[in-house]
Design an enzyme around this catalytic site. Sequence first.
Site, PDB file in Angstrom:
ATOM      1  CG  PHE A 161      -1.548   1.576   0.454  1.00  0.00           C
ATOM      2  CD1 PHE A 161      -3.254   1.048   0.214  1.00  0.00           C
ATOM      3  CD2 PHE A 161      -1.991   2.203   1.907  1.00  0.00           C
ATOM      4  CE1 PHE A 161      -3.758   2.359   0.367  1.00  0.00           C
ATOM      5  CE2 PHE A 161      -2.831   3.297   2.219  1.00  0.00           C
ATOM      6  CZ  PHE A 161      -3.801   3.316   1.346  1.00  0.00           C
ATOM      7  CG  ASP A 194       0.143  -2.695   7.078  1.00  0.00           C
ATOM      8  OD1 ASP A 194      -0.646  -3.462   7.279  1.00  0.00           O
ATOM      9  OD2 ASP A 194       0.911  -2.063   6.423  1.00  0.00           O
ATOM     10  CE1 TYR A 248      -8.678   2.810   7.350  1.00  0.00           C
ATOM     11  CE2 TYR A 248      -7.429   4.096   9.250  1.00  0.00           C
ATOM     12  CZ  TYR A 248      -7.875   3.328   7.877  1.00  0.00           C
ATOM     13  OH  TYR A 248      -6.225   3.785   7.400  1.00  0.00           O
ATOM     14  CE  LYS A 249      -7.240  -0.964   5.706  1.00  0.00           C
ATOM     15  NZ  LYS A 249      -7.427  -0.175   4.216  1.00  0.00           N
ATOM     16  NE  ARG A 272      -9.623  -2.944  -2.180  1.00  0.00           N
ATOM     17  CZ  ARG A 272      -9.045  -1.729  -1.501  1.00  0.00           C
ATOM     18  NH1 ARG A 272      -8.185  -2.416  -0.463  1.00  0.00           N
ATOM     19  NH2 ARG A 272      -9.166  -1.065  -1.308  1.00  0.00           N
TER      20      ARG A 272
HETATM   21  C1  LIG Z   1      -1.707  -1.780   3.926  1.00  0.00           C
HETATM   22  C2  LIG Z   1      -2.167   0.020   4.427  1.00  0.00           C
HETATM   23  N1  LIG Z   1      -1.433   0.223   5.060  1.00  0.00           N
HETATM   24  C3  LIG Z   1      -2.011   1.658   5.873  1.00  0.00           C
HETATM   25  C4  LIG Z   1      -2.874   1.746   5.674  1.00  0.00           C
HETATM   26  C5  LIG Z   1      -3.564   3.094   5.733  1.00  0.00           C
HETATM   27  O1  LIG Z   1      -2.885   3.958   6.829  1.00  0.00           O
HETATM   28  P1  LIG Z   1      -3.127   5.189   7.328  1.00  0.00           P
HETATM   29  O2  LIG Z   1      -4.202   4.372   8.719  1.00  0.00           O
HETATM   30  O3  LIG Z   1      -2.325   6.363   8.431  1.00  0.00           O
HETATM   31  O4  LIG Z   1      -4.049   5.757   6.616  1.00  0.00           O
HETATM   32  C6  LIG Z   1      -3.911   1.340   4.587  1.00  0.00           C
HETATM   33  C7  LIG Z   1      -5.242   2.239   4.097  1.00  0.00           C
HETATM   34  O5  LIG Z   1      -5.785   1.323   3.692  1.00  0.00           O
HETATM   35  C8  LIG Z   1      -3.837  -0.018   4.445  1.00  0.00           C
HETATM   36  O6  LIG Z   1      -4.237  -0.133   2.833  1.00  0.00           O
END
Ligand SMILES: Cc1ncc(COP(=O)(O)O)c(C=O)c1O
Length: 411
Positions: free
Chosen positions: A124, A196, A221-222, A370
């Site tokens: 990402f 991550d 939030y996911k 997606r």
């Molecule tokens: C793999 C991954 N890392 C990080 C993030 C987002 O990071 P942040 O919470 O800082 O916006 C996302 C957001 O979709 C993501 O898919």
Amino acid sequence: MDRASAEALDCDDPLRHLRDRFELPDGVIYLDGNSLGPLPRGVEERVGRLVAQEWRDDLITSWNTHGWYDLPATVGAKLEPLLGAAPGTVTVGDSTSVALFKLLVAAARSRPGRGVVVTEPGNFPTDSYVVDGVARLLGLTVRWWSAPDTPDIHAVLDDDVAVVSLCHVDYRLGRMHDGATVTAAAHTAGAVMLWDLCHSAGAVDVDLAGWDADLAVGCGYKYLNGGPGAPAFVYVAPRLLDVVDQPITGWFGHAEPFALERSYRPAADVRRMLSGTTPVVGAAVLDAALDAFDGVSMVEVRRKSLAMSDLFLSLAAERLAAYGVVPEVPREHAARGSQVCLRLPGAYGFVQALIGRRVIGDFREPDLARFGFAPLYLRFTDVYDAVEHMEAVLARREHERPENVVRAAVT
Ligand SMILES: Cc1ncc(COP(=O)(O)O)c(C=O)c1O
């Protein structure tokens, strides 16, 4: 496969009662819980209480009387079983990007004399941006590893690698790394392993302790349904808790924040990963949201997630392939996360046309539609009905209509 078969799968689903833990809008098939989870029951009431009683009536005393100060630990304790993490190893506070920055710097500092960070081009973007930023700050070199091109990570590991920083599940292609194997490879090279878990936490049976991972971050939030902009979580392996040296040494990570000492002394536990004041509203929402996982087996969640993506893949092959739609996800279960992308010309319009039919997914550049499968609230019949809508969109060319091809800011 007909609809009755999907109904039979719903009947046999041991998790089907969990859907009642969410407030889902009528008539919506929500396949975007991998971007923003829906509203869990109990959150609205929790926010109302937080605002109308705790903040308005009890004011600053709520830090003690309503558990605000302990929220990072309270939420961390609810996350630990979902991540296969030992008690006292998880906390929450920053955005994923900021948490990643702190962990990357901490990881690099723990390997003085080593000058390389290994990461993936398919990350990402924020992960790649933060890796680049940390490399610039600390004078490190970024070594890019593309798993699809070079499956064996050993090819890019040597005794110059300080950190291996990877997304467990690829946000577009749904490909999942083997957490234990990759972690072991990083350790053999003497590097720190940083995961991550944004696209795994809450949908995949993550096993941080079993993998022997060092550090991890992930979104709230996911699949964890913590609401827009929810705080991210941070994991630190037990053996590193009293040595991890993160760079944003704010007072909430101090051993005794209210001693108000002149000099920084890190807390002896995972609290040392905190920096500033806890975002109380966001952390309280995440706290209430995580009750949706109460008593839920992540093994069952994973089983259902795979059964749903299997169903989606077979329906897509049967009903969408004729329109030039190509599913992008590994077919082997061990290498698949909890989402499937469909590659097709006009993918943006396809997603918009589906949203018009109340089937919600999202679009990712350049040509990917997606769809995420969140086992807590989705039914097999939702998957079946969604594919029926997809076929109808393609048959009627709704994805090519002018109103569906105009790009919005958030895709
Ligand atoms: C793999 C991954 N890392 C990080 C993030 C987002 O990071 P942040 O919470 O800082 O916006 C996302 C957001 O979709 C993501 O898919």
